[in-house]
Structure formats: structure tokens, C-alpha cells
Scaffold this motif. Structure first.
Motif, PDB file in Angstrom:
ATOM      1  N   PRO A 250       0.822  -1.215   0.000  1.00 19.23           N
ATOM      2  CA  PRO A 250       0.000   0.000   0.000  1.00 19.23           C
ATOM      3  C   PRO A 250       0.856   1.265   0.000  1.00 19.23           C
ATOM      4  N   LEU A 251       0.308   2.313  -0.588  1.00 16.92           N
ATOM      5  CA  LEU A 251       0.933   3.641  -0.579  1.00 16.92           C
ATOM      6  C   LEU A 251       2.365   3.623  -1.102  1.00 16.92           C
ATOM      7  N   SER A 252       2.608   2.813  -2.117  1.00 17.32           N
ATOM      8  CA  SER A 252       3.945   2.804  -2.728  1.00 17.32           C
ATOM      9  C   SER A 252       4.113   4.064  -3.580  1.00 17.32           C
ATOM     10  N   PRO A 253       5.278   4.718  -3.578  1.00  9.89           N
ATOM     11  CA  PRO A 253       6.545   4.272  -2.986  1.00  9.89           C
ATOM     12  C   PRO A 253       6.789   4.750  -1.560  1.00  9.89           C
ATOM     13  N   PHE A 254       5.788   5.347  -0.917  1.00 10.71           N
ATOM     14  CA  PHE A 254       6.014   5.922   0.410  1.00 10.71           C
ATOM     15  C   PHE A 254       6.319   4.850   1.463  1.00 10.71           C
ATOM     16  N   VAL A 255       5.581   3.735   1.436  1.00  9.77           N
ATOM     17  CA  VAL A 255       5.845   2.661   2.405  1.00  9.77           C
ATOM     18  C   VAL A 255       7.219   2.034   2.182  1.00  9.77           C
ATOM     19  N   PRO A 256       7.599   1.690   0.933  1.00  8.81           N
ATOM     20  CA  PRO A 256       8.958   1.173   0.748  1.00  8.81           C
ATOM     21  C   PRO A 256      10.050   2.155   1.181  1.00  8.81           C
ATOM     22  N   ILE A 257       9.858   3.439   0.864  1.00  4.30           N
ATOM     23  CA  ILE A 257      10.858   4.430   1.284  1.00  4.30           C
ATOM     24  C   ILE A 257      10.911   4.513   2.803  1.00  4.30           C
ATOM     25  N   ALA A 258       9.747   4.498   3.447  1.00  4.74           N
ATOM     26  CA  ALA A 258       9.707   4.541   4.917  1.00  4.74           C
ATOM     27  C   ALA A 258      10.388   3.309   5.508  1.00  4.74           C
ATOM     28  N   SER A 259      10.199   2.151   4.883  1.00  2.08           N
ATOM     29  CA  SER A 259      10.835   0.931   5.396  1.00  2.08           C
ATOM     30  C   SER A 259      12.354   1.023   5.274  1.00  2.08           C
ATOM     31  N   ILE A 260      12.813   1.605   4.173  1.00  4.71           N
ATOM     32  CA  ILE A 260      14.261   1.775   3.992  1.00  4.71           C
ATOM     33  C   ILE A 260      14.824   2.732   5.035  1.00  4.71           C
ATOM     34  N   MET A 261      14.160   3.864   5.220  1.00 11.69           N
ATOM     35  CA  MET A 261      14.644   4.858   6.174  1.00 11.69           C
ATOM     36  C   MET A 261      14.620   4.326   7.601  1.00 11.69           C
ATOM     37  N   ALA A 262      13.546   3.617   7.963  1.00 11.26           N
ATOM     38  CA  ALA A 262      13.451   3.059   9.309  1.00 11.26           C
ATOM     39  C   ALA A 262      14.525   2.000   9.540  1.00 11.26           C
ATOM     40  N   SER A 263      14.775   1.173   8.538  1.00 12.28           N
ATOM     41  CA  SER A 263      15.806   0.139   8.677  1.00 12.28           C
ATOM     42  C   SER A 263      17.187   0.771   8.813  1.00 12.28           C
ATOM     43  N   LEU A 264      17.468   1.791   8.004  1.00  8.82           N
ATOM     44  CA  LEU A 264      18.758   2.475   8.110  1.00  8.82           C
ATOM     45  C   LEU A 264      18.913   3.161   9.463  1.00  8.82           C
ATOM     46  N   TRP A 265      17.805   3.731   9.962  1.00  6.94           N
ATOM     47  CA  TRP A 265      17.862   4.389  11.268  1.00  6.94           C
ATOM     48  C   TRP A 265      18.222   3.389  12.363  1.00  6.94           C
ATOM     49  N   LEU A 266      17.619   2.214  12.318  1.00 10.24           N
ATOM     50  CA  LEU A 266      17.935   1.191  13.310  1.00 10.24           C
ATOM     51  C   LEU A 266      19.373   0.695  13.140  1.00 10.24           C
ATOM     52  N   MET A 267      19.836   0.623  11.914  1.00 12.79           N
ATOM     53  CA  MET A 267      21.207   0.168  11.682  1.00 12.79           C
ATOM     54  C   MET A 267      22.232   1.104  12.310  1.00 12.79           C
ATOM     55  N   VAL A 268      22.001   2.424  12.194  1.00 15.87           N
ATOM     56  CA  VAL A 268      22.975   3.358  12.755  1.00 15.87           C
ATOM     57  C   VAL A 268      22.904   3.414  14.274  1.00 15.87           C
ATOM     58  N   ASN A 269      21.900   2.768  14.865  1.00 12.41           N
ATOM     59  CA  ASN A 269      21.839   2.664  16.313  1.00 12.41           C
ATOM     60  C   ASN A 269      22.574   1.437  16.837  1.00 12.41           C
ATOM     61  N   LEU A 270      23.129   0.645  15.927  1.00 16.18           N
ATOM     62  CA  LEU A 270      23.907  -0.522  16.341  1.00 16.18           C
ATOM     63  C   LEU A 270      25.341  -0.110  16.657  1.00 16.18           C
ATOM     64  N   GLN A 271      26.034  -0.967  17.381  1.00 16.97           N
ATOM     65  CA  GLN A 271      27.377  -0.638  17.857  1.00 16.97           C
ATOM     66  C   GLN A 271      28.382  -0.552  16.709  1.00 16.97           C
ATOM     67  N   VAL A 272      29.399   0.245  16.941  1.00 15.87           N
ATOM     68  CA  VAL A 272      30.466   0.408  15.952  1.00 15.87           C
ATOM     69  C   VAL A 272      31.127  -0.935  15.653  1.00 15.87           C
ATOM     70  N   ILE A 273      31.366  -1.732  16.689  1.00 17.76           N
ATOM     71  CA  ILE A 273      32.024  -3.029  16.499  1.00 17.76           C
ATOM     72  C   ILE A 273      31.174  -3.943  15.624  1.00 17.76           C
ATOM     73  N   THR A 274      29.846  -3.816  15.742  1.00 16.54           N
ATOM     74  CA  THR A 274      28.947  -4.611  14.900  1.00 16.54           C
ATOM     75  C   THR A 274      29.134  -4.240  13.439  1.00 16.54           C
ATOM     76  N   TRP A 275      29.249  -2.953  13.157  1.00 17.48           N
ATOM     77  CA  TRP A 275      29.468  -2.494  11.789  1.00 17.48           C
ATOM     78  C   TRP A 275      30.803  -3.004  11.249  1.00 17.48           C
TER      79      TRP A 275
END
Length: 509
Positions: free
Chosen positions: A441-466
Motif C-alpha cells: 500500500p501507498l507505494s513508494p512511500f511505504v517502501p521508502i519509509a521501510s528503507i529509512m526506518a531500517s537504516l535508522w535502526l542500523m545506525v543505532n547498532l554498535q560500531v564493532i557490529t558495523w
């Protein structure tokens, strides 16, 4: 020039070749899952460690009562991605999940990178959860007053080093998966029902000790987190902004990134698409319904747990058990232990199923050794791939301190989520007429939101994890250059595996 001779950066799998070529073939998987079975598959893998370990630990150390918001953030992020996976799996119901989607939409190199991340995610997750299973099993026996013989006491319930229970659960469940999807499915149904009964008891009994005052306020940010690893153990976002604090909004988002570990699994449902009845419709429904049900259960248990005990009094090592002991409901400790052991059993089982299907698909395409794509005629299952995966998981769980690498599972999952969101956007542009049983639903807004949310969570992970993740992916690129690039079916390094007559002689785009 046929794509079989084109550079790997441009060659892509045709959508029909991602699915139709295996219909009735010896290297295709038999139908085994109905729509309800797929929901049970998702619940089986998602409900486990998140309820019996992550919620309490994150409430006590990172988010306080805000852990409920952390679960919501992780759940919403997962739901956005689930919509995207649902559309892709309805258009390409193949066993490779995000790997196959990427192969069709972006090409072989990107498919390998995503597949390599999935291998890390699922293999490490199986090893981590098997270790946690051993800890809970040992705790359960101890709480029941069962004393193990002295020679066994030092090799049972160990967080590191050789552990007998970890070995036994991985051997047992590898055998169940190797015997075929139907046997594994029957086992899964029985254990999931028993697990849900235990969780229901936790919610009902815990609700009788609920105190709204424990949810009244989210604690203010504490002093910066000091860890043994210094900046390497700090969240990447905190390092960028020069701060890394427990509690407050930083703590809530950091906890949400870790809690995403609890939701991994709805993407595993897509790996069963090739074995599902009416896959274009049943798989999207199975993914979304299992995720919604799981999110509601997680949040309900988290509310009950934090409502029972003030966040600063939670025992991070055994949050639910300690909360019930403090409330005078000691008998619930046994229910929790049994529920945890059952829950984690299904998690390991479904992770092994999902990883087997990903490896099987990559081997079928020639990116892994071809023998791993062989279906056992007696069990109608990729038994050889299952045994290799089970053996690798055992070695990893026994000889690597996997409990310290839990965040790698999360980053591998989130990386695949980003690829899926991007895949929906590109597929809508390049393959608008491809039949789909579900549309995001609401493409491309939902896919873009999923990408942004996933990236946001990724940058909250530890440096050593990266750093670990970058090292793993660099090694994966090397493996592809030395093996996969030359042995790929699309490169002409391997002949196609028994394609149906209708696809013979067709050039790959």
C-alpha cells in the motif's frame, strides 16, 4: 549475446526462471504449507528470545518503561518491510526470499551480497538461540530440582565453550529438518500451541499484579554509557553525535535496534513460498498475520512485565522469573522456563528451515556448490544442504562466543530489509505488469519509509557490529569473485537443473 556470457554486474534472472523452471523438476520442493501453517511458521520463529530475554534486559539497562515504545518502533519497522516482502514473494514465490528477489530485480552481484547477508543472519541466529536454549534448559532443570551428574555439570548451560545441550538441540532439529517439511511442520504445530499456552498464563497471572505507576514516566537520559570496548561498543549514531546514553530517546531507539532481533522471522516465511499452496496469496497473508499477532503478543507481555516491576528493580538476567518471584507467584517460574525452552526450540527449527532454503536456492543457481541443491528422493527435502548447515551451526555455536555477536543478526536482517524496500520501488518501474497476489500500500512511500526506518535502526547498532559486518561482507565478495562469478548458471559455469520443456532454449535477459 545471451546473458549467460554477459558481465555479472548486468546479468539478471528472468522472473519466470525464478519460479516456473522448478515446477515438477527433481530440484523443486514439494508443496507442504497451507496459509495457517505459514502463520504458525512465522509465530514459531518470532516468539522466543524477545519475550524471555530481550524485553526485560532492555527495560532494565536501556529504555525503562520506554521499552514498550521500543517494541512498537521495531514492530512498525518490521511491518513496513513485511508489506514489501509480501509483494515480492507474491510475484516471485521462490525459496530464496530476498536473495531471489534481488537476483531478478538488481542482478547477480547484488543477489550474492544479499544472500551472503542472509546466510550470516540465519546461521548466526540459529547458533545464538541454540546457546540461549541451553541456558534456559539448564535453568529449568535446576528450578525443578534436577541435579545433573558431576561430569555433566560443567558442560551444560554454558555461555561459552563446549556445551552438551547446545549440541543436542542442534543435532535433533537438524535431523527433523532433514526428514522433510511435513515432519517439521507437525513438530512445529505441537510446540507452538504449547508455547502460546505458557505465554497466555504469563499474561493472565502477571496482569493480576499490574501497577500503573510503574509505567508513569520514562527515565531521563543517564550519563554516557561506559563500556569495556569504549567507542567500539557505542552505538554508531551516538558516536556521530558525540553522545551515547542509556534511557531517554537515545536509549529507546538503541533498544529498538536490538529488539529487532525478536522480530526476525517474518522474512523467513518467504523462504517457504516455493512449498506453499497458492503462494501468491497465502505467503503475503502468512507474513503479515504472523507479524501482527507476534507484535501484539510481545507488547502485551512487555506491558505486563514492566507493569509488575519498576524498571530499576528488574533483574536483567531473568526478568520475568524475578518479577513473578517478587510478586509471590513462584510457580510461574516453571511455566516461564518451559515456555522459554519450547519457544526457543521453534525459533531454532524455523531458522534452520529458512537457512536451508536460502542455501538450496543459491546452490541451485550455481553460486554455492551444486550438490547442495539436490533433493533427497526419500524425504523430498534438501537433506545434504540441511546436514551441512546443521554441522556448520554446531561448530559456530560450540567454538565461537556467539552470544557476544547477537547484533550481527540484526544488522544482517536490516540490510536485507533495505534491499527488499528498494526492490519494490524498482520492480514497480521496471516490471509493472508482473502478476502479483499482493501490492504494497501507498507505494513508494511505504517502501521508502521501510528503507529509512531500517537504516535508522542500523545506525543505532554498535560500531564493532558495523566493523564485523563490513569484514563479513568483504569476505563474501572475495568468495563470489573466486567461485560464484564463474560457476553461476547465468555465467554458463553450470548447466541449468532440469528446466521444464517450455523454458528450454530461452535466453536469459
Amino acid at each position: 549475446m545471451p546473458e549467460g556470457h554477459s558481465p555479472s554486474i548486468t546479468r539478471r534472472l528472468h522472473p519466470s526462471e525464478a519460479t516456473g523452471r522448478w515446477t515438477g523438476a527433481r530440484h523443486g520442493l514439494p508443496k507442504a504449507y497451507g496459509q495457517t501453517d505459514l502463520v504458525v511458521l512465522g509465530i514459531g520463529v518470532m516468539i522466543g528470545a524477545g519475550i524471555f530475554s530481550l524485553a526485560g534486559r532492555q527495560a532494565a539497562t536501556m529504555a525503562g518503561p520506554g521499552v514498550i515504545l521500543s517494541f512498537m518502533i521495531a514492530g512498525i519497522t518490521s511491518l513496513l518491510v513485511a508489506f514489501c516482502i509480501a509483494e515480492l514473494s507474491s510475484a516471485m514465490p521462490a525459496s530464496g526470499s530476498a536473495y531471489t528477489f534481488t537476483y531478478v530485480i538488481f542482478g547477480e552481484v547484488w543477489a550474492w551480497i544479499v544472500g551472503w547477508a542472509l546466510v550470516m543472519e540465519l546461521l548466526l541466529a540459529a547458533a545464538v538461540v541454540a546457546r540461549v536454549w541451553s541456558l534456559y534448559a539448564a535453568q529449568m532443570l535446576g528450578d525443578f530440582g534436577v541435579r545433573l551428574p558431576e561430569p555433566l555439570s560443567g558442560v551444560v548451560g554454558q555461555p561459552e565453550g563446549f556445551d552438551l545441550f547446545t549440541l543436542l538441540i542442534l543435532v535433533l532439529l537438524t535431523g527433523v529438518v532433514a526428514l522433510g517439511a511435513r515432519i517439521g511442520l507437525r513438530t512445529l504445530w505441537i510446540i507452538v500451541i504449547a508455547k502460546l499456552v505458557a505465554i497466555g498464563a504469563v499474561i493472565v497471572v502477571g496482569a493480576t499484579h499490574f501497577d500503573q505507576a510503574n509505567l508513569a514516566a520514562i527515565p531521563a537520559p543517564s550519563t554516557p554509557i561506559k563500556t569495556a570496548g569504549g567507542t567500539l561498543d557505542s552505538p554508531l549514531l551516538g558516536l556521530v553525535f558525540g553522545q551515547s546514553t542509556a534511557f531517554g530517546w537515545f536509549g529507546i531507539f538503541a533498544a529498538a535496534a536490538t529488539i529487532t532481533f525478536a522480530y526476525i522471522g517474518f522474512d523467513v516465511v518467504a523462504t517457504a513460498a516455493e512449498e506453499a499452496e497458492d503462494a501468491p496469496r497465502s505467503v503475503p497473508r502468512g507474513i503479515i498475520r504472523s507479524l501482527v499477532a507476534t507484535t501484539v503478543i510481545y507488547i502485551t507481555v512487555a506491558v505486563v512485565m514492566v507493569g509488575m516491576t519498576s524498571y530499576d528493580k528488574i533483574d536483567a538476567a531473568a526478568p520475568l522469573a524475578s518479577a513473578f518471584r517478587r510478586a509471590g507467584e513462584g510457580f510461574m517460574v516453571h511455566i516461564i522456563n518451559i515456555g522459554a525452552v519450547l519457544g526457543l526450540t521453534t525459533v531454532v527449527l524455523v531458522l534452520l528451515v529458512g537457512l536451508t532454503r536460502v542455501i538450496f536456492s543459491m546452490a541451485r543457481d550455481g553460486l554455492f556448490p551444486r550438490p547442495l541443491a539436490k533433493i533427497n528422493r526419500s524425504y523430498h527435502s534438501p537433506t545434504r544442504a540441511t546436514l551441512v548447515i546443521g554441522g556448520t551451526a554446531i561448530l559456530l555455536a560450540e567454538f565461537v562466543p556467539v552470544l557476544t555477536l547477537e547484533s550481527l543478526v540484526v544488522i544482517g536482517t536490516l540490510f536485507a530489509f533495505v534491499a527488499v524496500g528498494a526492490g519494490v520501488i524498482r520492480m514497480r518501474r521496471t516490471m509493472p505488469d508482473l502478476p502479483r497476489g499482493f501490492r504494497t500500500p501507498l507505494s513508494p512511500f511505504v517502501p521508502i519509509a521501510s528503507i529509512m526506518a531500517s537504516l535508522w535502526l542500523m545506525v543505532n547498532l554498535q560500531v564493532i557490529t558495523w566493523l564485523y559486518f563490513i569484514a563479513w561482507m568483504a569476505f563474501g565478495v572475495l568468495v563470489y569473485l573466486l567461485y560464484g562469478r564463474r560457476n553461476s548458471v547465468l555465467a554458463g559455469g553450470q548447466p541449468p537443473l532440469e528446466p521444464p520443456a517450455g523454458l528450454r532454449g530461452r535466453h536469459r535477459r
